[in-house]
Design a protein around this motif. Structure first.
Motif, PDB file in Angstrom:
ATOM      1  N   GLY A   1       0.702  -1.347   0.179  1.00  0.00           N
ATOM      2  CA  GLY A   1      -0.010  -0.222   0.074  1.00  0.00           C
ATOM      3  C   GLY A   1       0.640   1.275   0.217  1.00  0.00           C
ATOM      4  O   GLY A   1       0.203   2.283   0.251  1.00  0.00           O
ATOM      5  N   PHE A   2       2.133   1.232  -0.207  1.00  0.00           N
ATOM      6  CA  PHE A   2       2.876   2.335  -0.272  1.00  0.00           C
ATOM      7  C   PHE A   2       3.687   2.375  -1.751  1.00  0.00           C
ATOM      8  O   PHE A   2       3.993   1.217  -2.116  1.00  0.00           O
ATOM      9  CB  PHE A   2       3.837   2.268   0.962  1.00  0.00           C
ATOM     10  N   VAL A   3       4.180   3.328  -2.092  1.00  0.00           N
ATOM     11  CA  VAL A   3       5.129   3.830  -2.857  1.00  0.00           C
ATOM     12  C   VAL A   3       6.413   4.138  -2.442  1.00  0.00           C
ATOM     13  O   VAL A   3       6.591   5.013  -1.687  1.00  0.00           O
ATOM     14  CB  VAL A   3       4.557   4.868  -3.937  1.00  0.00           C
ATOM     15  N   LEU A   4       7.558   3.118  -2.734  1.00  0.00           N
ATOM     16  CA  LEU A   4       8.817   3.654  -2.607  1.00  0.00           C
ATOM     17  C   LEU A   4       9.502   4.275  -3.696  1.00  0.00           C
ATOM     18  O   LEU A   4       9.497   3.644  -5.008  1.00  0.00           O
ATOM     19  CB  LEU A   4       9.367   2.165  -2.111  1.00  0.00           C
ATOM     20  N   ILE A   5       9.946   5.483  -3.443  1.00  0.00           N
ATOM     21  CA  ILE A   5      10.673   6.439  -4.503  1.00  0.00           C
ATOM     22  C   ILE A   5      11.918   6.655  -4.103  1.00  0.00           C
ATOM     23  O   ILE A   5      12.362   7.314  -3.319  1.00  0.00           O
ATOM     24  CB  ILE A   5       9.654   7.692  -4.689  1.00  0.00           C
ATOM     25  N   PRO A   6      12.913   6.084  -5.087  1.00  0.00           N
ATOM     26  CA  PRO A   6      14.283   6.382  -4.904  1.00  0.00           C
ATOM     27  C   PRO A   6      14.543   7.770  -5.265  1.00  0.00           C
ATOM     28  O   PRO A   6      14.071   8.229  -6.240  1.00  0.00           O
ATOM     29  CB  PRO A   6      14.946   5.528  -5.870  1.00  0.00           C
ATOM     30  N   GLN A   7      15.547   8.498  -4.499  1.00  0.00           N
ATOM     31  CA  GLN A   7      16.076   9.908  -4.712  1.00  0.00           C
ATOM     32  C   GLN A   7      17.292   9.927  -5.100  1.00  0.00           C
ATOM     33  O   GLN A   7      18.000   9.117  -5.094  1.00  0.00           O
ATOM     34  CB  GLN A   7      15.506  10.370  -3.270  1.00  0.00           C
ATOM     35  N   ALA A   8      17.863  11.059  -5.439  1.00  0.00           N
ATOM     36  CA  ALA A   8      18.982  11.116  -6.008  1.00  0.00           C
ATOM     37  C   ALA A   8      20.149  11.266  -5.040  1.00  0.00           C
ATOM     38  O   ALA A   8      21.168  10.688  -5.440  1.00  0.00           O
ATOM     39  CB  ALA A   8      19.117  12.773  -6.834  1.00  0.00           C
ATOM     40  N   ASP A   9      19.777  11.408  -3.650  1.00  0.00           N
ATOM     41  CA  ASP A   9      20.664  11.310  -2.849  1.00  0.00           C
ATOM     42  C   ASP A   9      20.857   9.968  -2.253  1.00  0.00           C
ATOM     43  O   ASP A   9      21.364   9.475  -0.969  1.00  0.00           O
ATOM     44  CB  ASP A   9      20.516  12.196  -1.716  1.00  0.00           C
ATOM     45  N   PHE A  10      19.966   9.127  -2.935  1.00  0.00           N
ATOM     46  CA  PHE A  10      20.104   7.336  -2.444  1.00  0.00           C
ATOM     47  C   PHE A  10      19.334   7.246  -1.075  1.00  0.00           C
ATOM     48  O   PHE A  10      19.201   6.064  -0.769  1.00  0.00           O
ATOM     49  CB  PHE A  10      21.402   6.871  -2.249  1.00  0.00           C
ATOM     50  N   THR A  11      18.393   8.086  -0.815  1.00  0.00           N
ATOM     51  CA  THR A  11      17.610   7.880   0.241  1.00  0.00           C
ATOM     52  C   THR A  11      16.252   7.518  -0.568  1.00  0.00           C
ATOM     53  O   THR A  11      16.115   7.411  -1.923  1.00  0.00           O
ATOM     54  CB  THR A  11      17.154   9.161   0.965  1.00  0.00           C
ATOM     55  N   TRP A  12      15.106   7.052   0.167  1.00  0.00           N
ATOM     56  CA  TRP A  12      13.877   6.637  -0.281  1.00  0.00           C
ATOM     57  C   TRP A  12      12.787   7.522   0.199  1.00  0.00           C
ATOM     58  O   TRP A  12      12.767   7.896   1.576  1.00  0.00           O
ATOM     59  CB  TRP A  12      13.531   5.329   0.038  1.00  0.00           C
ATOM     60  N   LEU A  13      11.854   8.106  -0.856  1.00  0.00           N
ATOM     61  CA  LEU A  13      10.621   8.611  -0.271  1.00  0.00           C
ATOM     62  C   LEU A  13       9.505   7.712  -0.173  1.00  0.00           C
ATOM     63  O   LEU A  13       9.378   6.960  -1.258  1.00  0.00           O
ATOM     64  CB  LEU A  13      10.284   9.862  -1.054  1.00  0.00           C
ATOM     65  N   VAL A  14       8.852   7.456   1.035  1.00  0.00           N
ATOM     66  CA  VAL A  14       8.154   6.619   0.995  1.00  0.00           C
ATOM     67  C   VAL A  14       6.504   7.158   1.448  1.00  0.00           C
ATOM     68  O   VAL A  14       6.369   7.959   2.302  1.00  0.00           O
ATOM     69  CB  VAL A  14       8.016   5.565   2.364  1.00  0.00           C
ATOM     70  N   ARG A  15       5.750   7.069   0.452  1.00  0.00           N
ATOM     71  CA  ARG A  15       4.203   7.497   0.328  1.00  0.00           C
ATOM     72  C   ARG A  15       3.120   6.575   0.308  1.00  0.00           C
ATOM     73  O   ARG A  15       3.264   5.644  -0.608  1.00  0.00           O
ATOM     74  CB  ARG A  15       4.135   8.482  -0.753  1.00  0.00           C
ATOM     75  N   PRO A  16       2.203   6.864   1.022  1.00  0.00           N
ATOM     76  CA  PRO A  16       0.940   5.953   0.920  1.00  0.00           C
ATOM     77  C   PRO A  16       0.620   5.955  -0.558  1.00  0.00           C
ATOM     78  O   PRO A  16       0.365   7.290  -1.127  1.00  0.00           O
ATOM     79  CB  PRO A  16      -0.138   6.339   1.895  1.00  0.00           C
TER      80      PRO A  16
ATOM     81  N   SER B   1      19.939   3.189   1.920  1.00  0.00           N
ATOM     82  CA  SER B   1      19.930   1.872   2.231  1.00  0.00           C
ATOM     83  C   SER B   1      19.146   0.937   1.102  1.00  0.00           C
ATOM     84  O   SER B   1      18.847   1.257   0.167  1.00  0.00           O
ATOM     85  CB  SER B   1      19.171   1.434   3.545  1.00  0.00           C
ATOM     86  N   SER B   2      19.151  -0.433   1.381  1.00  0.00           N
ATOM     87  CA  SER B   2      18.665  -1.402   0.224  1.00  0.00           C
ATOM     88  C   SER B   2      17.097  -1.292   0.311  1.00  0.00           C
ATOM     89  O   SER B   2      16.702  -0.822   1.531  1.00  0.00           O
ATOM     90  CB  SER B   2      19.203  -2.603   0.413  1.00  0.00           C
ATOM     91  N   LEU B   3      16.789  -1.901  -0.764  1.00  0.00           N
ATOM     92  CA  LEU B   3      15.383  -1.941  -0.755  1.00  0.00           C
ATOM     93  C   LEU B   3      14.563  -2.778   0.280  1.00  0.00           C
ATOM     94  O   LEU B   3      13.721  -2.512   0.959  1.00  0.00           O
ATOM     95  CB  LEU B   3      14.891  -2.546  -2.277  1.00  0.00           C
ATOM     96  N   ALA B   4      15.219  -3.803   0.747  1.00  0.00           N
ATOM     97  CA  ALA B   4      15.026  -4.848   1.608  1.00  0.00           C
ATOM     98  C   ALA B   4      15.053  -3.991   2.999  1.00  0.00           C
ATOM     99  O   ALA B   4      13.889  -4.334   3.809  1.00  0.00           O
ATOM    100  CB  ALA B   4      15.748  -6.088   1.538  1.00  0.00           C
ATOM    101  N   ASP B   5      15.929  -3.243   3.219  1.00  0.00           N
ATOM    102  CA  ASP B   5      15.759  -2.549   4.650  1.00  0.00           C
ATOM    103  C   ASP B   5      14.555  -1.314   4.555  1.00  0.00           C
ATOM    104  O   ASP B   5      14.182  -1.282   5.685  1.00  0.00           O
ATOM    105  CB  ASP B   5      17.087  -1.680   4.807  1.00  0.00           C
ATOM    106  N   VAL B   6      14.196  -0.739   3.265  1.00  0.00           N
ATOM    107  CA  VAL B   6      13.236   0.153   3.382  1.00  0.00           C
ATOM    108  C   VAL B   6      12.075  -0.636   3.635  1.00  0.00           C
ATOM    109  O   VAL B   6      10.956  -0.262   4.435  1.00  0.00           O
ATOM    110  CB  VAL B   6      13.297   0.770   2.001  1.00  0.00           C
ATOM    111  N   LYS B   7      11.875  -1.785   2.849  1.00  0.00           N
ATOM    112  CA  LYS B   7      10.633  -2.709   3.080  1.00  0.00           C
ATOM    113  C   LYS B   7      10.436  -3.126   4.593  1.00  0.00           C
ATOM    114  O   LYS B   7       9.321  -2.996   5.256  1.00  0.00           O
ATOM    115  CB  LYS B   7      10.630  -3.839   2.405  1.00  0.00           C
ATOM    116  N   ALA B   8      11.506  -3.330   5.381  1.00  0.00           N
ATOM    117  CA  ALA B   8      11.521  -3.643   6.674  1.00  0.00           C
ATOM    118  C   ALA B   8      11.172  -2.485   7.542  1.00  0.00           C
ATOM    119  O   ALA B   8      10.232  -2.869   8.492  1.00  0.00           O
ATOM    120  CB  ALA B   8      12.857  -4.241   7.153  1.00  0.00           C
ATOM    121  N   LEU B   9      11.493  -1.549   7.439  1.00  0.00           N
ATOM    122  CA  LEU B   9      11.044  -0.121   7.886  1.00  0.00           C
ATOM    123  C   LEU B   9       9.733   0.161   7.784  1.00  0.00           C
ATOM    124  O   LEU B   9       9.147   0.250   8.638  1.00  0.00           O
ATOM    125  CB  LEU B   9      11.970   1.040   7.302  1.00  0.00           C
TER     126      LEU B   9
END
Length: 73
Positions: free
Chosen positions: A26-41, A56-64
């Motif tokens: 139910g979220f959209v994980l959007i990679p940013q230019a500074d290698f962070t991720w923007l997480v939006r519903p 971090s890695s995609l797996a780490d963002v999913k765990a978060l």
């Protein structure tokens, strides 16, 4: 003359196909230019506000996301 895919690749910080927007629980994980991720519903009403995940890695963002969803309930 450059093709459209070449033009897109040259304007991006990432090669094509390396970092793409991901839908997860139910979220959209959007990679940013500074290698962070923007997480939006994906939709409203929001159970969790948008936030940035550290570089971090995609797996780490999913765990978060999983951890935050566990705390929101």
């Amino acid at each position: 003359m450059a093709s459209a895919s070449t033009a897109i690749a040259s304007t991006s910080n990432y090669p094509l196909g390396v970092r793409a927007t991901v839908r997860y629980r139910g979220f959209v994980l959007i990679p940013q230019a500074d290698f962070t991720w923007l997480v939006r519903p994906e939709r409203s009403p929001m159970h969790l506000l948008p936030f940035r995940a550290p570089a971090s890695s995609l797996a780490d963002v999913k765990a978060l996301v999983d951890w935050r969803l566990g705390e929101a309930i």
